[in-house]
Design a protein around this motif. Structure first.
Motif, PDB file in Angstrom:
ATOM      1  N   HIS A 260       0.825  -1.122  -0.131  1.00 37.30           N
ATOM      2  CA  HIS A 260       0.009   0.013  -0.002  1.00 37.30           C
ATOM      3  C   HIS A 260       0.886   1.291  -0.108  1.00 37.30           C
ATOM      4  O   HIS A 260       1.941   1.267   0.800  1.00 37.30           O
ATOM      5  CB  HIS A 260      -0.774  -0.034   1.027  1.00 37.30           C
ATOM      6  CG  HIS A 260      -1.732  -1.041   1.364  1.00 37.30           C
ATOM      7  ND1 HIS A 260      -1.696  -2.381   1.594  1.00 37.30           N
ATOM      8  CD2 HIS A 260      -3.383  -0.945   1.034  1.00 37.30           C
ATOM      9  CE1 HIS A 260      -2.835  -3.030   1.541  1.00 37.30           C
ATOM     10  NE2 HIS A 260      -3.789  -2.230   1.151  1.00 37.30           N
ATOM     11  N   PRO A 261       0.410   2.249  -0.603  1.00 37.66           N
ATOM     12  CA  PRO A 261       1.238   3.595  -0.419  1.00 37.66           C
ATOM     13  C   PRO A 261       1.065   4.306   1.037  1.00 37.66           C
ATOM     14  O   PRO A 261       0.033   4.112   1.597  1.00 37.66           O
ATOM     15  CB  PRO A 261       0.341   4.502  -1.743  1.00 37.66           C
ATOM     16  CG  PRO A 261      -0.835   3.912  -1.646  1.00 37.66           C
ATOM     17  CD  PRO A 261      -0.886   2.396  -1.475  1.00 37.66           C
ATOM     18  N   GLY A 262       2.103   4.723   1.344  1.00 35.48           N
ATOM     19  CA  GLY A 262       2.373   5.311   2.854  1.00 35.48           C
ATOM     20  C   GLY A 262       2.326   4.084   3.912  1.00 35.48           C
ATOM     21  O   GLY A 262       2.301   2.908   3.613  1.00 35.48           O
ATOM     22  N   ALA A 263       2.413   4.899   4.831  1.00 27.24           N
ATOM     23  CA  ALA A 263       2.732   3.849   6.071  1.00 27.24           C
ATOM     24  C   ALA A 263       1.413   3.278   7.006  1.00 27.24           C
ATOM     25  O   ALA A 263       1.505   2.253   7.606  1.00 27.24           O
ATOM     26  CB  ALA A 263       3.573   4.610   7.242  1.00 27.24           C
ATOM     27  N   ILE A 264       0.481   3.991   6.477  1.00 23.28           N
ATOM     28  CA  ILE A 264      -0.847   3.733   7.308  1.00 23.28           C
ATOM     29  C   ILE A 264      -1.892   2.923   6.172  1.00 23.28           C
ATOM     30  O   ILE A 264      -2.180   3.412   5.135  1.00 23.28           O
ATOM     31  CB  ILE A 264      -1.726   4.793   7.721  1.00 23.28           C
ATOM     32  CG1 ILE A 264      -0.677   5.646   8.535  1.00 23.28           C
ATOM     33  CG2 ILE A 264      -2.853   4.451   8.364  1.00 23.28           C
ATOM     34  CD1 ILE A 264      -0.109   5.241   9.981  1.00 23.28           C
ATOM     35  N   ILE A 265      -2.417   1.683   6.700  1.00 26.93           N
ATOM     36  CA  ILE A 265      -3.197   0.978   5.785  1.00 26.93           C
ATOM     37  C   ILE A 265      -4.588   1.208   6.486  1.00 26.93           C
ATOM     38  O   ILE A 265      -4.814   1.405   7.689  1.00 26.93           O
ATOM     39  CB  ILE A 265      -2.811  -0.540   5.767  1.00 26.93           C
ATOM     40  CG1 ILE A 265      -2.592  -1.189   7.072  1.00 26.93           C
ATOM     41  CG2 ILE A 265      -1.486  -0.642   5.096  1.00 26.93           C
ATOM     42  CD1 ILE A 265      -2.437  -2.667   6.976  1.00 26.93           C
ATOM     43  N   SER A 266      -5.622   0.812   5.665  1.00 26.30           N
ATOM     44  CA  SER A 266      -6.906   0.937   6.238  1.00 26.30           C
ATOM     45  C   SER A 266      -7.278  -0.546   7.078  1.00 26.30           C
ATOM     46  O   SER A 266      -6.690  -1.362   6.771  1.00 26.30           O
ATOM     47  CB  SER A 266      -7.874   0.682   4.944  1.00 26.30           C
ATOM     48  OG  SER A 266      -7.747  -0.555   4.349  1.00 26.30           O
ATOM     49  N   GLN A 267      -8.092  -0.297   7.739  1.00 25.23           N
ATOM     50  CA  GLN A 267      -8.689  -1.238   8.808  1.00 25.23           C
ATOM     51  C   GLN A 267      -9.034  -2.339   8.166  1.00 25.23           C
ATOM     52  O   GLN A 267      -8.734  -3.583   8.400  1.00 25.23           O
ATOM     53  CB  GLN A 267      -9.747  -0.648   9.774  1.00 25.23           C
ATOM     54  CG  GLN A 267     -10.264  -1.447  10.701  1.00 25.23           C
ATOM     55  CD  GLN A 267      -9.070  -1.679  11.956  1.00 25.23           C
ATOM     56  OE1 GLN A 267      -8.144  -0.849  12.050  1.00 25.23           O
ATOM     57  NE2 GLN A 267      -9.174  -2.840  12.562  1.00 25.23           N
ATOM     58  N   THR A 268      -9.638  -2.368   6.735  1.00 21.83           N
ATOM     59  CA  THR A 268     -10.115  -3.498   5.974  1.00 21.83           C
ATOM     60  C   THR A 268      -9.199  -4.315   5.456  1.00 21.83           C
ATOM     61  O   THR A 268      -9.077  -5.233   4.933  1.00 21.83           O
ATOM     62  CB  THR A 268     -11.007  -2.876   4.905  1.00 21.83           C
ATOM     63  OG1 THR A 268     -10.505  -2.165   4.067  1.00 21.83           O
ATOM     64  CG2 THR A 268     -12.423  -2.491   5.542  1.00 21.83           C
ATOM     65  N   SER A 269      -7.851  -3.487   5.544  1.00 22.53           N
ATOM     66  CA  SER A 269      -6.565  -4.078   4.735  1.00 22.53           C
ATOM     67  C   SER A 269      -5.680  -4.995   5.894  1.00 22.53           C
ATOM     68  O   SER A 269      -4.872  -5.768   5.359  1.00 22.53           O
ATOM     69  CB  SER A 269      -5.638  -3.243   4.237  1.00 22.53           C
ATOM     70  OG  SER A 269      -6.446  -2.744   2.982  1.00 22.53           O
ATOM     71  N   MET A 270      -5.969  -4.774   7.127  1.00 22.85           N
ATOM     72  CA  MET A 270      -5.364  -5.097   8.279  1.00 22.85           C
ATOM     73  C   MET A 270      -5.455  -6.765   8.135  1.00 22.85           C
ATOM     74  O   MET A 270      -6.529  -7.261   8.262  1.00 22.85           O
ATOM     75  CB  MET A 270      -6.011  -4.749   9.548  1.00 22.85           C
ATOM     76  CG  MET A 270      -5.234  -5.087  10.692  1.00 22.85           C
ATOM     77  SD  MET A 270      -3.306  -4.507  10.856  1.00 22.85           S
ATOM     78  CE  MET A 270      -3.644  -2.862  11.096  1.00 22.85           C
ATOM     79  N   PRO A 271      -4.414  -7.441   8.369  1.00 18.84           N
ATOM     80  CA  PRO A 271      -4.327  -9.096   8.236  1.00 18.84           C
ATOM     81  C   PRO A 271      -4.566  -9.525   9.663  1.00 18.84           C
ATOM     82  O   PRO A 271      -4.331  -8.879  10.625  1.00 18.84           O
ATOM     83  CB  PRO A 271      -2.932  -9.408   7.756  1.00 18.84           C
ATOM     84  CG  PRO A 271      -2.123  -8.308   8.373  1.00 18.84           C
ATOM     85  CD  PRO A 271      -3.145  -7.192   8.240  1.00 18.84           C
ATOM     86  N   ASP A 272      -5.230 -10.751   9.594  1.00 17.48           N
ATOM     87  CA  ASP A 272      -5.325 -11.410  10.941  1.00 17.48           C
ATOM     88  C   ASP A 272      -3.954 -11.740  11.306  1.00 17.48           C
ATOM     89  O   ASP A 272      -3.216 -12.354  10.833  1.00 17.48           O
ATOM     90  CB  ASP A 272      -6.446 -12.683  10.856  1.00 17.48           C
ATOM     91  CG  ASP A 272      -6.473 -13.311  12.009  1.00 17.48           C
ATOM     92  OD1 ASP A 272      -6.420 -12.688  12.930  1.00 17.48           O
ATOM     93  OD2 ASP A 272      -6.978 -14.403  12.000  1.00 17.48           O
ATOM     94  N   LEU A 273      -3.658 -11.373  12.721  1.00 19.00           N
ATOM     95  CA  LEU A 273      -2.522 -11.463  13.247  1.00 19.00           C
ATOM     96  C   LEU A 273      -2.467 -12.737  14.228  1.00 19.00           C
ATOM     97  O   LEU A 273      -1.375 -12.829  14.968  1.00 19.00           O
ATOM     98  CB  LEU A 273      -1.848 -10.159  13.905  1.00 19.00           C
ATOM     99  CG  LEU A 273      -1.703  -9.107  12.657  1.00 19.00           C
ATOM    100  CD1 LEU A 273      -1.196  -7.720  13.294  1.00 19.00           C
ATOM    101  CD2 LEU A 273      -0.611  -9.564  11.509  1.00 19.00           C
ATOM    102  N   ALA A 274      -3.536 -13.350  14.492  1.00 16.36           N
ATOM    103  CA  ALA A 274      -3.822 -14.252  15.599  1.00 16.36           C
ATOM    104  C   ALA A 274      -3.076 -15.593  15.283  1.00 16.36           C
ATOM    105  O   ALA A 274      -2.698 -15.637  14.060  1.00 16.36           O
ATOM    106  CB  ALA A 274      -5.237 -14.581  15.850  1.00 16.36           C
TER     107      ALA A 274
END
Length: 133
Positions: free
Chosen positions: A119-133
């Motif tokens: 993604h461009p930039g350091a901040i991704i959207s909440q919907t792009s956040m992967p499952d980290l569990a």
């Protein structure tokens, strides 16, 4: 921006009070710290869990006299590397603070960093956040 000398001095001054240190071998070289693996071993012997990230994407996690090595993940398409290191560190710390094993923490860190660089930039959207569990 912090000079390389100041960065090196700050790391050495705080290493005794740190639980975790995540650092790239190139960063150690930039501030004249010598061999990154030697320093990581010294820091680990002092009780710090050191995540040593190599430019070829290998990772070594040193703790006490133990070393866990992780081969690089396959290459992925990269849009922007801004924030990749911060994302890696954040996911690693969250996993370790939840008492996840090092292997799971590295996997979570790599998953988040891989999404951020696509993604461009350091901040991704909440919907792009992967499952980290």
């Amino acid at each position: 921006r912090m000079s390389n000398e100041v960065a090196g001095a700050a790391i050495h001054a705080t290493i005794g009070t740190s639980t975790y240190l995540s650092i790239r071998d190139a960063e150690v070289a930039a501030w004249g710290g010598g061999d990154a693996r030697t320093l990581a071993r010294e820091w680990a012997a002092k009780g710090v869990e050191v995540v040593l990230r190599h430019d070829d994407r290998r990772i070594a996690v040193l703790s006490g006299d133990k070393v866990e090595a992780f081969a690089p993940d396959p290459p992925i398409p990269v849009v922007d590397t801004t924030g990749a290191g911060d994302a890696f560190n954040a996911a690693y710390l969250v996993a370790r603070l939840k008492n996840k094993p090092v292997k799971e923490a590295v996997a979570a860190a790599r998953r988040l960093a891989a999404v951020v660089v696509q993604h461009p930039g350091a901040i991704i959207s909440q919907t792009s956040m992967p499952d980290l569990a």
